[in-house]
Design a protein around this motif. Structure first.
Motif, PDB file in Angstrom:
ATOM      1  N   GLN A 144      39.141  42.130  38.846  1.00 38.62           N
ATOM      2  CA  GLN A 144      38.462  41.975  37.564  1.00 38.62           C
ATOM      3  C   GLN A 144      39.347  42.486  36.440  1.00 38.62           C
ATOM      4  O   GLN A 144      40.079  43.456  36.604  1.00 38.62           O
ATOM      5  N   THR A 145      39.269  41.832  35.291  1.00 45.80           N
ATOM      6  CA  THR A 145      40.017  42.264  34.110  1.00 45.80           C
ATOM      7  C   THR A 145      39.049  42.416  32.945  1.00 45.80           C
ATOM      8  O   THR A 145      37.964  41.825  32.935  1.00 45.80           O
ATOM      9  N   ARG A 167      48.113  54.510  38.568  1.00 43.46           N
ATOM     10  CA  ARG A 167      47.268  55.432  37.806  1.00 43.46           C
ATOM     11  C   ARG A 167      48.058  55.957  36.614  1.00 43.46           C
ATOM     12  O   ARG A 167      49.282  56.105  36.679  1.00 43.46           O
ATOM     13  N   ARG A 206      41.427  43.091  45.255  1.00 46.39           N
ATOM     14  CA  ARG A 206      41.595  44.515  44.972  1.00 46.39           C
ATOM     15  C   ARG A 206      42.088  45.292  46.190  1.00 46.39           C
ATOM     16  O   ARG A 206      42.909  46.199  46.072  1.00 46.39           O
ATOM     17  N   GLU A 222      42.577  49.850  38.586  1.00 46.54           N
ATOM     18  CA  GLU A 222      41.527  49.913  37.573  1.00 46.54           C
ATOM     19  C   GLU A 222      41.992  50.640  36.304  1.00 46.54           C
ATOM     20  O   GLU A 222      41.389  50.512  35.246  1.00 46.54           O
ATOM     21  N   GLN A 223      43.082  51.423  36.420  1.00 46.25           N
ATOM     22  CA  GLN A 223      43.617  52.124  35.253  1.00 46.25           C
ATOM     23  C   GLN A 223      44.784  51.372  34.613  1.00 46.25           C
ATOM     24  O   GLN A 223      45.349  51.834  33.630  1.00 46.25           O
TER      25      GLN A 223
END
Length: 543
Positions: free
Chosen positions: A339-340, A66, A314, A322-323
């Motif tokens: 996912q990117t 994060r 994931r 995701e960050q």
């Protein structure tokens, strides 16, 4: 310095995951990239043996990627000491176009803030006639603020009342206005200067760069009166003198909202919106100032840069992915759900070990891995292919391991026996360590599965804890909402696995492995690969 790139394997890391991350980070550094390997969990006994054998330290633990304040380009503002004059602080602010300066002690620890508002408010409200004494203004602050020349006296002689007097009367009338310890500002009247000293003035400031008679100097020395000459006129000198008070007197030191350099951006947003200050000090764990953050910094946040090895799902990767900015994925498993936001370098090959892929990336670049890196890569291939017995093993794995063993000067048979022996005993391990030794979460359709695997040649030790282990697995299913938990206890020597299963959808495992209702385990001869021999069977049973 270039941005750090974190290279990580999956959660509950096995030997391949750890060694692939270390080796790939080493390759990236050789290519000029500031890469460091990290891990997402404790290393197991087998991996610990491998790293000790080749004298390589374990990667640091990374809890999350994060975005933290340390990832932002916060404003760096040089601090001031509490003794610095407000005039100096104001000059620094104007020169650097900032409206706040941190105040620190002699150890550079944060004391408070001084802002342009603090200075102007205090200066405009400065009605106390003894402010210089009350604020404990150092003598040199006055000298520097007035750009004066000190003729005699020192800080130890500076015992003023702080009251500033401009004698605009005849010397014989000064007794009613000048008291002992006062600061007297005068033009160039010798008689006035002598009278001020005789009345006990602690400091005499002569303006207009005027000359001072030697008699006045001697009298000042005798009476321990500080004497200085200022270049400005009397009015300007009187106006400036209060600007010599220290910032420690005007700074804000209580109820200061500050953040730690390791705080997460998501966690500080609400506090910034609630308080609405222009900027906030950012401190480290030693209370030293690292910079200032404002709301605009949150708009242009930088993401941590990450390369994933030995996984691409994931649920198996680092928290906060995701960050982060994923740069590459190197793996040998099925394509997962990572996912990117844009295309990345994704190398996925059907081989038995991610370390096989990493090794050939070295060779493709014309780079020979060092002896110890070659050693851990070889060990990882041996581990993940169970010394080439796993159905996932390919000729490429075998050939690559052979090349690495030559570089590392390693006897594969002898090393493999010792490595598996060190990591194969269940005795002394907690139920949690056994289940999560090498654990992966898998989603098949609407079902959430967890599949763990551990190598253990002593089936006797498994029988001693089997009931407790299955009960623990059922508890984990309830706590983490798994439909099915499976644990492979793999016998490397005899090439087979005891498969334990628990959960509300236990019937899927019973169907997949052709065992009767009510059973919670089965020994599968020849089964050693979770990826090739367990998950496909579960997928077929689900369908």
């Amino acid at each position: 310095m270039a941005d750090t790139v974190y290279i990580t394997g999956h959660k509950n890391p096995d030997t391949d995951s750890i060694c692939a991350a270390i080796a790939y980070a080493e390759l990236k550094r050789k290519l000029g990239i500031n890469a460091i390997p990290v891990r997402l969990g404790d290393i197991n006994k087998e991996t610990e043996f491998v790293l000790e054998y080749f004298n390589i330290p374990a990667p640091e633990y990374l809890a999350t990627v994060r975005t933290q304040l340390s990832d932002l380009d916060i404003d760096i503002i040089s601090p001031a000491w509490p003794e610095v004059s407000i005039k100096t602080a104001w000059t620094i602010m104007k020169k650097n176009n900032v409206k706040v300066i941190p105040v620190v002690d002699e150890n550079e620890k944060f004391l408070g803030l001084v802002t342009t508002s603090d200075i102007t408010k205090k200066y405009m409200d400065m009605l106390e006639n003894d402010i210089i004494a009350y604020s404990k203004t150092p003598l040199m602050n006055i000298v520097e603020t007035l750009n004066a020349k000190l003729i005699c006296g020192s800080q130890k002689d500076f015992n003023t009342t702080g009251r500033v007097v401009i004698p605009a009367m005849n010397p014989e009338e000064m007794g009613a206005f000048v008291s002992k310890g006062d600061i007297v500002i005068d033009g160039s009247k010798k008689e006035t200067q002598i009278k001020a000293i005789e009345l006990g003035a602690n400091c005499l400031i002569v303006t207009y760069n005027g000359s001072v008679d030697e008699e006045v100097v001697e009298l000042a020395r005798k009476n321990k009166c500080i004497l200085m000459i200022a270049p400005g006129d009397t009015f300007t000198t009187a106006r400036l003198i209060n600007q010599s008070i220290p910032v420690g007197y005007v700074m804000t030191s209580t109820n200061v909202v500050s953040f730690n350099i390791n705080d997460f951006v998501d966690d500080i947003k609400d506090e910034m919106l609630r308080t609405r200050f222009r900027s906030y000090p950012v401190l480290d764990d030693e209370q030293k100032v690292r910079g200032f953050i404002s709301r605009y910094h949150l708009i242009s946040r930088k993401r941590k840069k990450v390369i994933l090895v030995d996984h691409n799902e994931r649920s198996q990767t680092v928290d906060g992915i995701e960050q982060a900015e994923i740069l590459e994925i190197i793996d040998h498993h099925r394509i997962g759900d990572i996912q990117t936001g844009y295309p990345v370098y994704f190398k996925n090959e059907p081989v038995g070990s991610t370390s096989t892929i990493i090794t050939n990336l070295y060779f493709d670049k014309g780079i020979r891995p060092s002896k110890n890196i070659a050693g851990i890569l070889c060990a990882a291939i041996i581990s993940d292919t169970i010394k080439f017995k796993s159905p996932t093993c390919t000729p490429m794995d075998i050939n690559t391991a052979q090349k690495l063993s030559e570089i590392a000067e390693l006897d594969i048979d002898r090393f493999a026996s010792e490595m598996f022996r060190r990591g194969s005993s269940l005795r002394g391990k907690s139920l949690e360590k056994i289940l999560y030794n090498d654990f992966k979460e898998v989603r098949l359709g609407k079902f959430k599965f967890g599949v763990g695997q551990i190598n253990a040649s002593d089936r006797e030790s498994l029988s001693e804890i089997k009931d407790d282990l299955i009960k623990y697995m059922n508890d984990i299913c309830t706590f983490k909402d798994y439909d099915l938990l499976i644990l492979l206890v793999t016998d490397i020597i005899n090439v087979g696995s005891e498969v334990l299963f628990a959960g509300r959808e236990k019937s899927i495992a019973q169907k997949a492995f052709n065992v009767g209702a009510g059973e919670d385990s089965v020994y599968l001869n020849g089964v050693v690969s979770r990826k090739m021999q367990i998950i496909p069977q579960l997928a077929a049973a689900v369908q």
